[in-house]
Write a protein that holds these residues in place. Sequence first.
Motif, mmCIF file in Angstrom:
data_model
loop_
_atom_site.group_PDB
_atom_site.id
_atom_site.type_symbol
_atom_site.label_atom_id
_atom_site.label_comp_id
_atom_site.label_asym_id
_atom_site.label_seq_id
_atom_site.Cartn_x
_atom_site.Cartn_y
_atom_site.Cartn_z
ATOM 1 N N ASP A 55 10.673 -2.399 17.587
ATOM 2 C CA ASP A 55 9.399 -2.277 16.873
ATOM 3 C C ASP A 55 9.581 -1.640 15.498
ATOM 4 O OD1 ASP A 55 7.994 -3.465 18.943
ATOM 5 O OD2 ASP A 55 7.340 -1.569 19.820
ATOM 6 N N LEU A 56 10.414 -0.614 15.413
ATOM 7 C CA LEU A 56 10.675 0.029 14.124
ATOM 8 C C LEU A 56 11.345 -0.939 13.154
ATOM 9 C CD1 LEU A 56 11.967 3.528 15.282
ATOM 10 C CD2 LEU A 56 9.872 3.086 13.985
ATOM 11 N N LEU A 57 12.319 -1.672 13.655
ATOM 12 C CA LEU A 57 13.021 -2.631 12.812
ATOM 13 C C LEU A 57 12.065 -3.721 12.330
ATOM 14 C CD1 LEU A 57 15.652 -3.583 11.544
ATOM 15 C CD2 LEU A 57 16.179 -4.733 13.708
ATOM 16 N N HIS A 58 11.218 -4.212 13.219
ATOM 17 C CA HIS A 58 10.241 -5.238 12.842
ATOM 18 C C HIS A 58 9.307 -4.722 11.747
ATOM 19 C CE1 HIS A 58 7.688 -8.734 13.291
ATOM 20 N NE2 HIS A 58 6.644 -7.930 13.377
ATOM 21 N N ALA A 59 8.774 -3.517 11.922
ATOM 22 C CA ALA A 59 7.863 -2.942 10.924
ATOM 23 C C ALA A 59 8.571 -2.749 9.590
ATOM 24 C CB ALA A 59 7.299 -1.607 11.424
ATOM 25 N N ALA A 60 9.796 -2.263 9.626
ATOM 26 C CA ALA A 60 10.556 -2.042 8.391
ATOM 27 C C ALA A 60 10.841 -3.368 7.682
ATOM 28 C CB ALA A 60 11.857 -1.307 8.691
ATOM 29 N N LEU A 61 11.202 -4.400 8.431
ATOM 30 C CA LEU A 61 11.491 -5.699 7.828
ATOM 31 C C LEU A 61 10.247 -6.315 7.190
ATOM 32 C CD1 LEU A 61 13.897 -7.137 10.526
ATOM 33 C CD2 LEU A 61 14.506 -6.412 8.198
ATOM 34 N N LEU A 62 9.102 -6.190 7.851
ATOM 35 C CA LEU A 62 7.862 -6.679 7.256
ATOM 36 C C LEU A 62 7.566 -5.967 5.947
ATOM 37 C CD1 LEU A 62 5.545 -7.009 10.393
ATOM 38 C CD2 LEU A 62 6.496 -8.872 9.016
ATOM 39 N N GLU A 63 7.768 -4.664 5.931
ATOM 40 C CA GLU A 63 7.492 -3.895 4.719
ATOM 41 C C GLU A 63 8.485 -4.230 3.605
ATOM 42 O OE1 GLU A 63 6.319 0.653 3.528
ATOM 43 O OE2 GLU A 63 5.910 -0.109 5.531
ATOM 44 N N ILE A 64 9.741 -4.443 3.962
ATOM 45 C CA ILE A 64 10.734 -4.833 2.955
ATOM 46 C C ILE A 64 10.344 -6.172 2.336
ATOM 47 C CG2 ILE A 64 13.111 -5.681 2.661
ATOM 48 C CD1 ILE A 64 13.949 -3.436 4.632
ATOM 49 N N GLU A 65 9.930 -7.127 3.166
ATOM 50 C CA GLU A 65 9.512 -8.421 2.630
ATOM 51 C C GLU A 65 8.314 -8.269 1.695
ATOM 52 O OE1 GLU A 65 10.957 -11.620 5.999
ATOM 53 O OE2 GLU A 65 8.904 -10.857 6.116
ATOM 54 N N GLU A 66 7.370 -7.411 2.053
ATOM 55 C CA GLU A 66 6.192 -7.178 1.201
ATOM 56 C C GLU A 66 6.572 -6.578 -0.144
ATOM 57 O OE1 GLU A 66 3.313 -4.596 2.935
ATOM 58 O OE2 GLU A 66 2.545 -6.130 4.288
ATOM 59 N N LYS A 67 7.553 -5.718 -0.153
ATOM 60 C CA LYS A 67 7.886 -4.968 -1.362
ATOM 61 C C LYS A 67 9.015 -5.579 -2.182
ATOM 62 C CE LYS A 67 6.237 -0.584 0.490
ATOM 63 N NZ LYS A 67 4.887 -0.644 0.101
ATOM 64 N N MET A 68 9.551 -6.723 -1.715
ATOM 65 C CA MET A 68 10.624 -7.354 -2.463
ATOM 66 C C MET A 68 10.091 -7.751 -3.834
ATOM 67 S SD MET A 68 13.370 -10.090 -1.006
ATOM 68 C CE MET A 68 13.679 -9.111 0.455
ATOM 69 N N PRO A 69 10.785 -7.355 -4.900
ATOM 70 C CA PRO A 69 10.232 -7.544 -6.243
ATOM 71 C C PRO A 69 10.236 -9.004 -6.709
ATOM 72 C CG PRO A 69 12.451 -6.682 -6.398
ATOM 73 C CD PRO A 69 12.087 -6.696 -4.933
ATOM 74 N N TYR A 70 9.177 -9.349 -7.424
ATOM 75 C CA TYR A 70 9.085 -10.637 -8.111
ATOM 76 C C TYR A 70 9.667 -10.440 -9.496
ATOM 77 C CZ TYR A 70 6.968 -14.189 -11.094
ATOM 78 O OH TYR A 70 6.765 -15.174 -12.012
ATOM 79 N N ARG A 71 10.561 -11.338 -9.886
ATOM 80 C CA ARG A 71 11.115 -11.298 -11.238
ATOM 81 C C ARG A 71 10.877 -12.655 -11.878
ATOM 82 N NH1 ARG A 71 15.937 -8.418 -8.907
ATOM 83 N NH2 ARG A 71 15.302 -6.252 -8.954
ATOM 84 N N ALA A 72 10.100 -12.659 -12.929
ATOM 85 C CA ALA A 72 9.745 -13.917 -13.594
ATOM 86 C C ALA A 72 10.946 -14.503 -14.318
ATOM 87 C CB ALA A 72 8.610 -13.679 -14.577
ATOM 88 N N GLY A 73 11.191 -15.774 -14.056
ATOM 89 C CA GLY A 73 12.224 -16.498 -14.782
ATOM 90 C C GLY A 73 11.635 -17.131 -16.026
ATOM 91 N N THR A 74 12.333 -18.092 -16.583
ATOM 92 C CA THR A 74 11.866 -18.751 -17.798
ATOM 93 C C THR A 74 11.164 -20.073 -17.504
ATOM 94 O OG1 THR A 74 14.023 -19.805 -18.044
ATOM 95 C CG2 THR A 74 13.677 -17.711 -19.213
ATOM 96 N N LYS A 75 11.349 -20.613 -16.304
ATOM 97 C CA LYS A 75 10.777 -21.914 -15.934
ATOM 98 C C LYS A 75 9.357 -21.751 -15.389
ATOM 99 C CE LYS A 75 11.606 -25.763 -12.802
ATOM 100 N NZ LYS A 75 12.451 -26.243 -11.697
ATOM 101 N N VAL A 76 8.414 -22.480 -15.990
ATOM 102 C CA VAL A 76 7.030 -22.493 -15.515
ATOM 103 C C VAL A 76 6.967 -23.451 -14.333
ATOM 104 C CG1 VAL A 76 4.632 -23.044 -16.072
ATOM 105 C CG2 VAL A 76 6.102 -21.984 -17.800
ATOM 106 N N ILE A 77 6.480 -22.963 -13.174
ATOM 107 C CA ILE A 77 6.414 -23.810 -11.986
ATOM 108 C C ILE A 77 5.016 -24.356 -11.728
ATOM 109 C CG2 ILE A 77 8.442 -22.829 -10.871
ATOM 110 C CD1 ILE A 77 6.509 -21.097 -9.166
ATOM 111 N N ARG A 78 3.998 -23.715 -12.312
ATOM 112 C CA ARG A 78 2.621 -24.209 -12.213
ATOM 113 C C ARG A 78 1.752 -23.397 -13.181
ATOM 114 N NH1 ARG A 78 3.428 -21.292 -7.614
ATOM 115 N NH2 ARG A 78 2.031 -19.541 -7.264
ATOM 116 N N VAL A 79 0.526 -23.838 -13.328
ATOM 117 C CA VAL A 79 -0.446 -23.140 -14.173
ATOM 118 C C VAL A 79 -1.641 -22.808 -13.297
ATOM 119 C CG1 VAL A 79 -1.932 -23.291 -16.194
ATOM 120 C CG2 VAL A 79 0.351 -24.322 -16.249
ATOM 121 N N GLU A 80 -2.033 -21.537 -13.294
ATOM 122 C CA GLU A 80 -3.190 -21.084 -12.529
ATOM 123 C C GLU A 80 -4.205 -20.483 -13.489
ATOM 124 O OE1 GLU A 80 -2.124 -18.397 -9.377
ATOM 125 O OE2 GLU A 80 -0.896 -19.896 -8.350
#
Length: 109
Positions: A55-80
């Motif tokens: 259970d601890l490992l599952h909770a930690a893995l979910l939180e790691i996935e949530e906090k994994m940083p987004y880093r913008a590249g140079t390629k535009v993949i869509r427009v919102e």
Amino acid sequence: MPNNHVAQLIKKLEDQSTEKSKLVDCNFAINEEDKFKVEALAELFHCSEEQLVADLLHAALLEIEEKMPYRAGTKVIRVEEGDPVYEDVGPMPRYMAIKSRLSKITQCA
């Protein structure tokens, strides 16, 4: 407000709920102090050390996935709403690809 997986875990343990899931055996070493913490928490919440660690490992893995940083590249993949959304060149796409590959290997075995 983001989910608080640790608070959800404590509630789950307090209620002594059991949740069925696919389980696989894992064997790995942990720090001696962490072992004492696991033993104490398992005793406190009246559950097995194995279930607590899972259970601890599952909770930690979910939180790691949530906090994994987004880093913008140079390629535009869509427009919102008129704004460009750039490809993620951070660790998440690589992580997802590895996770998918490992899942496919397991499914084929």
